[in-house]
Motif scaffolding. Structure first.
Motif, PDB file in Angstrom:
ATOM      1  N   UNK A  61       0.851  -1.193   0.000  1.00 29.23           N
ATOM      2  CA  UNK A  61       0.000   0.000   0.000  1.00 29.23           C
ATOM      3  C   UNK A  61       0.886   1.241   0.000  1.00 29.23           C
ATOM      4  N   UNK A  62       0.652   2.129  -0.956  1.00 25.33           N
ATOM      5  CA  UNK A  62       1.423   3.369  -0.998  1.00 25.33           C
ATOM      6  C   UNK A  62       0.489   4.538  -1.322  1.00 25.33           C
ATOM      7  N   UNK A  63       0.941   5.733  -1.018  1.00 31.42           N
ATOM      8  CA  UNK A  63       0.106   6.922  -1.205  1.00 31.42           C
ATOM      9  C   UNK A  63       0.596   7.737  -2.394  1.00 31.42           C
ATOM     10  N   UNK A  64      -0.369   8.448  -3.015  1.00 27.43           N
ATOM     11  CA  UNK A  64      -0.055   9.337  -4.134  1.00 27.43           C
ATOM     12  C   UNK A  64      -0.845  10.639  -3.960  1.00 27.43           C
ATOM     13  N   UNK A  65      -1.000  11.353  -5.011  1.00 26.96           N
ATOM     14  CA  UNK A  65      -1.770  12.601  -4.955  1.00 26.96           C
ATOM     15  C   UNK A  65      -3.221  12.358  -5.377  1.00 26.96           C
ATOM     16  N   UNK A  66      -4.117  13.136  -4.782  1.00 24.60           N
ATOM     17  CA  UNK A  66      -5.527  13.015  -5.147  1.00 24.60           C
ATOM     18  C   UNK A  66      -5.753  13.574  -6.555  1.00 24.60           C
ATOM     19  N   UNK A  67      -6.723  12.977  -7.243  1.00 26.24           N
ATOM     20  CA  UNK A  67      -7.061  13.431  -8.591  1.00 26.24           C
ATOM     21  C   UNK A  67      -8.422  14.137  -8.638  1.00 26.24           C
ATOM     22  N   UNK A  68      -9.153  14.002  -7.522  1.00 30.16           N
ATOM     23  CA  UNK A  68     -10.511  14.557  -7.471  1.00 30.16           C
ATOM     24  C   UNK A  68     -10.668  15.401  -6.211  1.00 30.16           C
ATOM     25  N   UNK A  73     -11.633  19.839  -0.048  1.00 25.21           N
ATOM     26  CA  UNK A  73     -10.184  19.794  -0.303  1.00 25.21           C
ATOM     27  C   UNK A  73      -9.925  19.722  -1.807  1.00 25.21           C
ATOM     28  N   UNK A  74      -8.916  20.429  -2.266  1.00 26.23           N
ATOM     29  CA  UNK A  74      -8.618  20.500  -3.693  1.00 26.23           C
ATOM     30  C   UNK A  74      -7.939  19.221  -4.193  1.00 26.23           C
ATOM     31  N   UNK A  75      -8.034  19.023  -5.506  1.00 29.36           N
ATOM     32  CA  UNK A  75      -7.317  17.917  -6.142  1.00 29.36           C
ATOM     33  C   UNK A  75      -5.823  18.224  -6.152  1.00 29.36           C
ATOM     34  N   UNK A  76      -5.009  17.194  -6.214  1.00 31.16           N
ATOM     35  CA  UNK A  76      -3.556  17.382  -6.225  1.00 31.16           C
ATOM     36  C   UNK A  76      -2.940  17.343  -4.842  1.00 31.16           C
ATOM     37  N   UNK A  77      -3.767  17.065  -3.829  1.00 32.67           N
ATOM     38  CA  UNK A  77      -3.266  17.001  -2.454  1.00 32.67           C
ATOM     39  C   UNK A  77      -2.480  15.696  -2.242  1.00 32.67           C
ATOM     40  N   UNK A  78      -1.333  15.807  -1.611  1.00 34.17           N
ATOM     41  CA  UNK A  78      -0.504  14.639  -1.342  1.00 34.17           C
ATOM     42  C   UNK A  78      -1.014  13.904  -0.104  1.00 34.17           C
ATOM     43  N   UNK A  79      -1.239  12.590  -0.233  1.00 34.89           N
ATOM     44  CA  UNK A  79      -1.653  11.769   0.901  1.00 34.89           C
ATOM     45  C   UNK A  79      -0.402  11.257   1.611  1.00 34.89           C
ATOM     46  N   UNK A  80      -0.322  11.456   2.911  1.00 40.62           N
ATOM     47  CA  UNK A  80       0.823  10.990   3.702  1.00 40.62           C
ATOM     48  C   UNK A  80       0.355   9.988   4.747  1.00 40.62           C
ATOM     49  N   UNK A  81       0.875   8.760   4.631  1.00 41.19           N
ATOM     50  CA  UNK A  81       0.569   7.756   5.649  1.00 41.19           C
ATOM     51  C   UNK A  81       1.414   8.015   6.885  1.00 41.19           C
ATOM     52  N   UNK A  82       0.872   7.617   8.050  1.00 45.52           N
ATOM     53  CA  UNK A  82       1.581   7.787   9.310  1.00 45.52           C
ATOM     54  C   UNK A  82       1.587   6.471  10.081  1.00 45.52           C
ATOM     55  N   UNK A  83       2.351   6.455  11.167  1.00 43.64           N
ATOM     56  CA  UNK A  83       2.390   5.271  12.031  1.00 43.64           C
ATOM     57  C   UNK A  83       0.989   4.960  12.559  1.00 43.64           C
ATOM     58  N   UNK A  84       0.187   6.015  12.791  1.00 43.95           N
ATOM     59  CA  UNK A  84      -1.180   5.814  13.279  1.00 43.95           C
ATOM     60  C   UNK A  84      -2.014   5.032  12.273  1.00 43.95           C
ATOM     61  N   UNK A  85      -1.774   5.254  10.989  1.00 46.65           N
ATOM     62  CA  UNK A  85      -2.481   4.483   9.960  1.00 46.65           C
ATOM     63  C   UNK A  85      -2.139   2.999  10.080  1.00 46.65           C
ATOM     64  N   UNK A  86      -0.857   2.736  10.285  1.00 50.38           N
ATOM     65  CA  UNK A  86      -0.425   1.351  10.424  1.00 50.38           C
ATOM     66  C   UNK A  86      -1.015   0.680  11.647  1.00 50.38           C
ATOM     67  N   UNK A  87      -1.048   1.410  12.754  1.00 51.51           N
ATOM     68  CA  UNK A  87      -1.606   0.846  13.991  1.00 51.51           C
ATOM     69  C   UNK A  87      -3.101   0.574  13.840  1.00 51.51           C
ATOM     70  N   UNK A 217       5.953   9.567   9.736  1.00 50.49           N
ATOM     71  CA  UNK A 217       5.465   9.262   8.388  1.00 50.49           C
ATOM     72  C   UNK A 217       5.907   7.871   7.910  1.00 50.49           C
ATOM     73  N   UNK A 218       5.072   7.294   7.054  1.00 48.26           N
ATOM     74  CA  UNK A 218       5.383   6.043   6.365  1.00 48.26           C
ATOM     75  C   UNK A 218       5.203   6.280   4.866  1.00 48.26           C
ATOM     76  N   UNK A 219       6.173   5.859   4.088  1.00 46.64           N
ATOM     77  CA  UNK A 219       6.022   5.997   2.643  1.00 46.64           C
ATOM     78  C   UNK A 219       5.288   4.803   2.041  1.00 46.64           C
TER      79      UNK A 219
END
Length: 416
Positions: A61-68, A73-87, A217-219
Motif C-alpha cells: 500500500x502506498x500513497x499518491x496525490x488526489x485526482x478529485x 479539499x482540492x485535487x492534487x493534495x498529497x496523501x501521507x501515511x503515518x504510524x497511526x495508519x499502520x496501527x 510518516x510512512x512511505x
C-alpha cells in the motif's frame, strides 16, 4: 530372434527414404513437444522468479496525490501515511493478517562511508516483520529486531554488494559505518534473491524516522494476509482501501490517490495464464505427434500393399495370421520407438544446452531470470510421451497388420 530383427531391418532398408521420412515426422513431433513444454516451463520459472522475494498473499500500500476534489479539499493534495495508519490497520484487520510492516524510504541514494571507503546506496527504515513479507536471505548476523525499534538503535543490515564495496575482505559485523555522517553498527548481511547486485541498507523504522526527519510518516505499508483465495484477498484489499480513503478524506471514485498491489491476485492471474499456455503446448505437441502417427499408419498400409505377394507366399508355406500381424507391428513400433527416442534426446539436449547458457548469462544479468529461465521438461513426462508414442505406433500399425493377416494366398498370388 536375431534373424527376425534382421528381416525387419532388411525390409526397412528396401524403403530407406520412406522409412527415414516417416521416422523424421515422428521424431519431429516429440522433439517439438519437448521444446514447447520446456519453453512453457522457462516462462513459468521467470514468472515465479518475480514473486520469489515477496509473500504471495501480500498487500503493498502506498500513497499518491488526489485526482478529485473532495470534502472541501482540492485535487492534487498529497496523501501521507503515518504510524497511526499502520496501527489502525493492525487493529482493524488483526484476524486477517499474519504480518504488518511500515516502511520509510529515503529517496535517492545516500552517502555511506567506512574508513576510507565511500559509496552511495539506498536506505530504508523497516520493521522486523518486513522480513516475512519482503523475503531476503541472511548471509551473516541478524535481521532488525524489536529492541532495535523500541530503543531507536543505530543498527543497520547491509546487502552483500555493500559489504564487498565498503569492507572488501574485512569482517563487517560489529563495525560502524557512517550514513550521512551518522554512525550505525552493522548487525547483519543479507542477500536479495531477486537482485543479488542490489546495494541496499535497512535500518530500524523508528531510528530512520528520528534521524532523517521522518517524524511519524510512512512511505509505504505492507500486509501479509492469511487469505487463501483471490476473493478473500480482494475483500481485504477493498476494506483497507475504503478505510484509508475515509481516514484521509479521499473521494471514493478517486482510484489514484491510494495504490495497492495485491500479490495473490497477480500470482493467481499469472498462474492462470501459464495453465492456458501449458494446455496450448500440449494440444499443439499432441497434434504434431498424431500427424506423425498418421504418417506411420499410411506408410504401413502402403508397405502391406507392396508386399502382398510376399505375405501370400508366407501364408502359403504356413505362416499364421499372428506372425503376419507381429511382423507388420514390429516394423511400425521400431520406426516410432527409434524416431521417438532420437526426438526425445534431441529435445532434452537442446533444453539442457539453452538452460546452461541462460544460467551463465543470468550471472551478469538478473533480468534474464525475470523473463525466461531454466527451460526444462520433466523427465517423467518425456518418458511417458515416448511410451504413448510407441503405443500409438502399435495402434497405427494394427489396422494394416490386420489387413495383411486376412490376405488369402491364392488372391495374393493372383493379384501379382
Amino acid at each position: 530372434m536375431i534373424d527376425y530383427f534382421q528381416e525387419i531391418l532388411s525390409t526397412l532398408k528396401q524403403n530407406r527414404l520412406r522409412a527415414i521420412m516417416t521416422g523424421f515426422s515422428v521424431a519431429w513431433g516429440i522433439f517439438m513437444l519437448i521444446i514447447l513444454l520446456g519453453s512453457g516451463k522457462g516462462l513459468e520459472n521467470g514468472m515465479e522468479f518475480n514473486f520469489k522475494n515477496t509473500s504471495k498473499n501480500a498487500l503493498w500500500i502506498w500513497s499518491r496525490r488526489t485526482q478529485v476534489a473532495h470534502d472541501g479539499l482540492k485535487a492534487g493534495r498529497r496523501i501521507n501515511f503515518t504510524v497511526a495508519d499502520g496501527e489502525m490497520l493492525q487493529r482493524k484487520f488483526e484476524d486477517d493478517m499474519d504480518n504488518f510492516s511500515g516502511r520509510f524510504h529515503l529517496w535517492g541514494d545516500f552517502p555511506v562511508t567506512y574508513k576510507n571507503e565511500y559509496g552511495d546506496f539506498r536506505i530504508e527504515g523497516i520493521m522486523p516483520e518486513f522480513k516475512k513479507i519482503q523475503l531476503v536471505d541472511m548471509v551473516q548476523g541478524r535481521y532488525i529486531n524489536d529492541l532495535d525499534i523500541k530503543k531507536h538503535r543505530k543498527s543497520v543490515i547491509i546487502s552483500e554488494p555493500v559489504k564487498k564495496h565498503l569492507f572488501k575482505d574485512e569482517e563487517a559485523i560489529g563495525q560502524y559505518i557512517r550514513i550521512s555522517g551518522v554512525p550505525f553498527m552493522v548487525v547483519g548481511i543479507f542477500q536479495d534473491p531477486e537482485d543479488k547486485d542490489r546495494k541496499q541498507c535497512y535500518m530500524p523504522l523508528t531510528t530512520t524516522q528520528r534521524i532523517f526527519n521522518g517524524n511519524n510518516r510512512l512511505t509505504e505499508m505492507a500486509i501479509a494476509t492469511n487469505a487463501t483465495t483471490v476473493a478473500e484477498n480482494q475483500r481485504i484489499e477493498e476494506e483497507v482501501r475504503n478505510m484509508l480513503i475515509e481516514r484521509h478524506r479521499v473521494a471514493p471514485e478517486d482510484k489514484q490517490a491510494i495504490g495497492i498491489w495485491n500479490t495473490l491476485e497477480s500470482f493467481k492471474q499469472a498462474q492462470g495464464v501459464f495453465a492456458g499456455i501449458r494446455m496450448f503446448v500440449w494440444v499443439i505437441g499432441i497434434m504434431t505427434i498424431i500427424a506423425g502417427i498418421v504418417g506411420v499408419s499410411n506408410i504401413m498400409i502402403i508397405l502391406v500393399k507392396e508386399r502382398t505377394k510376399e505375405i501370400g507366399i508366407r501364408k502359403a508355406i504356413g505362416a499364421t495370421p499372428f506372425s503376419i500381424i507381429r511382423l507388420v507391428l514390429s516394423e511400425s513400433v521400431l520406426i516410432t520407438a527409434l524416431a521417438g527416442f532420437f526426438g526425445l534426446v534431441a529435445g532434452m539436449g537442446l533444453l539442457a544446452g539453452v538452460s546452461a547458457i541462460l544460467q551463465q548469462i543470468a550471472v551478469e544479468n538478473q533480468d534474464v531470470q525475470r523473463a525466461f529461465f531454466n527451460p526444462s521438461a520433466d523427465l517423467g513426462v518425456a518418458v511417458s510421451a515416448l511410451v504413448i508414442l510407441v503405443t500409438a505406433g502399435l495402434i497405427a500399425g494394427y489396422i494394416p497388420a490386420r489387413k495383411a493377416s486376412a490376405i488369402r494366398p491364392i488372391e495374393a498370388l493372383h493379384d501379382e
